[in-house]
Scaffold this motif. Structure first.
Motif, short mmCIF file in Angstrom:
data_model
loop_
_atom_site.label_atom_id
_atom_site.label_comp_id
_atom_site.label_asym_id
_atom_site.label_seq_id
_atom_site.Cartn_x
_atom_site.Cartn_y
_atom_site.Cartn_z
N LEU A 146 19.15 -5.59 -15.34
CA LEU A 146 19.20 -5.67 -13.88
C LEU A 146 17.98 -5.04 -13.22
CD1 LEU A 146 22.96 -4.71 -13.35
CD2 LEU A 146 21.96 -7.01 -13.25
N LEU A 147 17.48 -3.97 -13.82
CA LEU A 147 16.39 -3.23 -13.20
C LEU A 147 15.01 -3.84 -13.46
CD1 LEU A 147 17.54 0.44 -13.91
CD2 LEU A 147 17.42 -0.70 -11.68
N THR A 148 14.83 -4.47 -14.61
CA THR A 148 13.50 -5.00 -14.94
C THR A 148 13.00 -6.04 -13.94
OG1 THR A 148 13.82 -4.55 -17.29
CG2 THR A 148 12.14 -6.15 -16.72
N PRO A 149 13.82 -7.03 -13.53
CA PRO A 149 13.33 -7.96 -12.49
C PRO A 149 13.02 -7.27 -11.18
CG PRO A 149 15.26 -8.86 -13.62
CD PRO A 149 15.16 -7.43 -14.04
N LEU A 150 13.82 -6.26 -10.83
CA LEU A 150 13.56 -5.52 -9.59
C LEU A 150 12.22 -4.79 -9.65
CD1 LEU A 150 14.42 -4.34 -6.85
CD2 LEU A 150 15.63 -2.54 -8.12
N VAL A 151 11.97 -4.12 -10.77
CA VAL A 151 10.70 -3.40 -10.92
C VAL A 151 9.54 -4.38 -10.97
CG1 VAL A 151 9.38 -1.88 -12.44
CG2 VAL A 151 11.82 -1.46 -12.07
N SER A 152 9.76 -5.52 -11.58
CA SER A 152 8.72 -6.55 -11.63
C SER A 152 8.36 -7.04 -10.23
CB SER A 152 9.18 -7.71 -12.50
OG SER A 152 8.20 -8.72 -12.56
N ALA A 153 9.39 -7.18 -9.38
CA ALA A 153 9.13 -7.61 -8.01
C ALA A 153 8.35 -6.54 -7.25
CB ALA A 153 10.46 -7.91 -7.31
N ILE A 154 8.69 -5.28 -7.50
CA ILE A 154 7.95 -4.18 -6.86
C ILE A 154 6.50 -4.18 -7.33
CG2 ILE A 154 7.77 -1.67 -6.72
CD1 ILE A 154 10.82 -1.55 -6.90
N ALA A 155 6.30 -4.45 -8.62
CA ALA A 155 4.95 -4.49 -9.17
C ALA A 155 4.10 -5.58 -8.52
CB ALA A 155 4.99 -4.69 -10.68
N GLY A 156 4.75 -6.65 -8.08
CA GLY A 156 4.02 -7.74 -7.44
C GLY A 156 3.81 -7.55 -5.96
N SER A 157 4.35 -6.45 -5.41
CA SER A 157 4.19 -6.18 -3.99
C SER A 157 2.87 -5.49 -3.71
CB SER A 157 5.35 -5.31 -3.50
OG SER A 157 5.11 -4.81 -2.20
N ARG A 158 2.19 -5.87 -2.64
CA ARG A 158 0.92 -5.24 -2.31
C ARG A 158 1.10 -3.78 -1.92
NH1 ARG A 158 -2.50 -9.65 1.32
NH2 ARG A 158 -2.72 -11.25 -0.33
N ARG A 159 2.15 -3.47 -1.19
CA ARG A 159 2.34 -2.12 -0.69
C ARG A 159 2.97 -1.18 -1.72
NH1 ARG A 159 4.58 -2.89 5.55
NH2 ARG A 159 2.75 -4.02 6.35
N LEU A 160 3.82 -1.70 -2.58
CA LEU A 160 4.59 -0.84 -3.48
C LEU A 160 4.17 -0.93 -4.93
CD1 LEU A 160 8.18 -1.45 -2.02
CD2 LEU A 160 6.58 0.42 -1.49
N SER A 161 3.18 -1.76 -5.23
CA SER A 161 2.82 -1.96 -6.63
C SER A 161 2.36 -0.67 -7.30
CB SER A 161 1.72 -3.02 -6.74
OG SER A 161 0.55 -2.60 -6.04
N TRP A 162 1.82 0.29 -6.54
CA TRP A 162 1.34 1.55 -7.11
C TRP A 162 2.47 2.36 -7.74
CZ3 TRP A 162 3.34 6.13 -5.29
CH2 TRP A 162 4.05 6.07 -4.08
N LEU A 163 3.72 2.08 -7.33
CA LEU A 163 4.85 2.78 -7.94
C LEU A 163 5.04 2.39 -9.40
CD1 LEU A 163 7.42 2.46 -5.02
CD2 LEU A 163 6.29 4.56 -5.79
N VAL A 164 4.55 1.21 -9.76
CA VAL A 164 4.74 0.70 -11.12
C VAL A 164 3.44 0.72 -11.91
CG1 VAL A 164 5.47 -1.29 -12.49
CG2 VAL A 164 6.59 -0.79 -10.30
N ARG A 165 2.34 0.40 -11.23
CA ARG A 165 1.07 0.25 -11.94
C ARG A 165 -0.05 0.82 -11.09
NH1 ARG A 165 -0.52 -0.17 -17.14
NH2 ARG A 165 -2.36 -1.50 -17.40
N SER A 166 -0.83 1.72 -11.65
CA SER A 166 -1.94 2.29 -10.92
C SER A 166 -2.93 1.20 -10.54
CB SER A 166 -2.65 3.36 -11.76
OG SER A 166 -3.83 3.80 -11.13
N ARG A 167 -3.41 1.24 -9.31
CA ARG A 167 -4.35 0.21 -8.85
C ARG A 167 -5.68 0.31 -9.56
NH1 ARG A 167 -2.69 0.77 -2.45
NH2 ARG A 167 -0.68 -0.33 -2.65
N ARG A 168 -5.97 1.44 -10.16
CA ARG A 168 -7.21 1.60 -10.91
C ARG A 168 -7.19 0.80 -12.21
NH1 ARG A 168 -8.70 8.06 -10.49
NH2 ARG A 168 -8.88 8.14 -8.21
N THR A 169 -5.99 0.43 -12.65
CA THR A 169 -5.88 -0.34 -13.89
C THR A 169 -5.85 -1.83 -13.63
OG1 THR A 169 -3.46 -0.22 -13.84
CG2 THR A 169 -4.63 1.51 -15.04
N GLY A 170 -5.92 -2.23 -12.36
CA GLY A 170 -6.01 -3.65 -12.06
C GLY A 170 -4.71 -4.26 -11.64
#
Length: 242
Positions: free
Chosen positions: A195-219
């Motif tokens: 249940l959580l993986t699709p939610l986190v994936s959606a957050i990762a694809g968000s411009r504003r919230l993607s930093w919660l999942v993936r550092s912007r320095r890593t692309g």
């Protein structure tokens, strides 16, 4: 019939044959022989310090998984990190009826000669909330990342030792808490992560919230829509994220 009558003979003396009580006296006896400053340190560590340490380990793990590995690794690890406090909370809720059913008094109620470092404990003893919470967090972090998980598991074991050292729990209270925290975290993990993986994936694809999942320095992070397959994961450094 309460759990006292069927599984916990608590009226044994220090010289009795109950190994649970014997180990209680062996560990708590260290507090009697320790200087006052050490007992005060153990009191703080056992009540608050280790829990704070587990929170710091979890934050460090989150910071690390955002910056290392692939985007898919980050999504899977962050999903497991979100599951960790949820699992701990569920385990504590499950412990409420267990305590009410067993109704085991604190060890100092039946053994007045213990060195009790924390006063005012009036609730039941089995199972230990601190041990349950610590082990649930440790197991959750182990799912997210092996190395951070191992560090958290060591802290969880230390928490259990402190609870007995302080005279507020029997060893079996601690073991029961370890079992409860581990069982809830691992048994419910497949459903929770699905249940959580699709939610986190959606957050990762968000411009504003993607930093919660993936550092912007890593692309940035790529979208991951497939639920995590626990059985098929390669046991690498990043736990389920491997």
């Amino acid at each position: 019939m309460s759990g006292l009558a069927i599984g916990f003979p608590l009226t044994e003396s220090r010289g009795g044959t109950n190994p649970d009580v014997g180990l209680l006296y062996d560990i708590n006896g260290l507090a009697k022989d320790a200087p006052g400053w050490l007992d005060r340190t153990m009191e703080f560590v056992g009540e608050y310090g280790i829990m704070l340490g587990l929170v710091l380990v979890a934050l460090w793990c989150w910071w690390s998984v955002r910056r290392r590995g692939t985007a898919e690794d980050s999504v899977a690890a962050v999903a497991a990190l979100i599951w960790t406090p949820l699992a701990a909370g569920i385990a504590l809720l499950i412990n409420i009826p267990i305590r009410g059913f067993v109704e085991r008094p604190r060890p100092f109620v039946d053994h007045e000669d213990l060195e009790v470092l924390v006063v005012g404990k009036t609730d039941f003893s089995f199972v230990s909330d601190h041990s349950t919470l610590a082990m649930a967090i440790g197991a959750g972090l182990f799912i997210a990342h092996r190395r951070f998980g191992l560090a958290a598991l060591v802290l969880a074991v230390a928490e259990g030792f402190c609870r007995v050292y302080m005279g507020v729990h029997y060893p079996t209270d601690v073991i029961g808490g370890f079992a409860l925290g581990t069982a809830v975290t691992l048994l419910l993990a497949p459903l929770a992560l699905a249940l959580l993986t699709p939610l986190v994936s959606a957050i990762a694809g968000s411009r504003r919230l993607s930093w919660l999942v993936r550092s912007r320095r890593t692309g940035g992070a790529a979208l991951v829509t497939e639920p995590l397959d626990m059985e098929g994961s390669d046991p690498g450094e990043n736990g389920l994220a491997a």
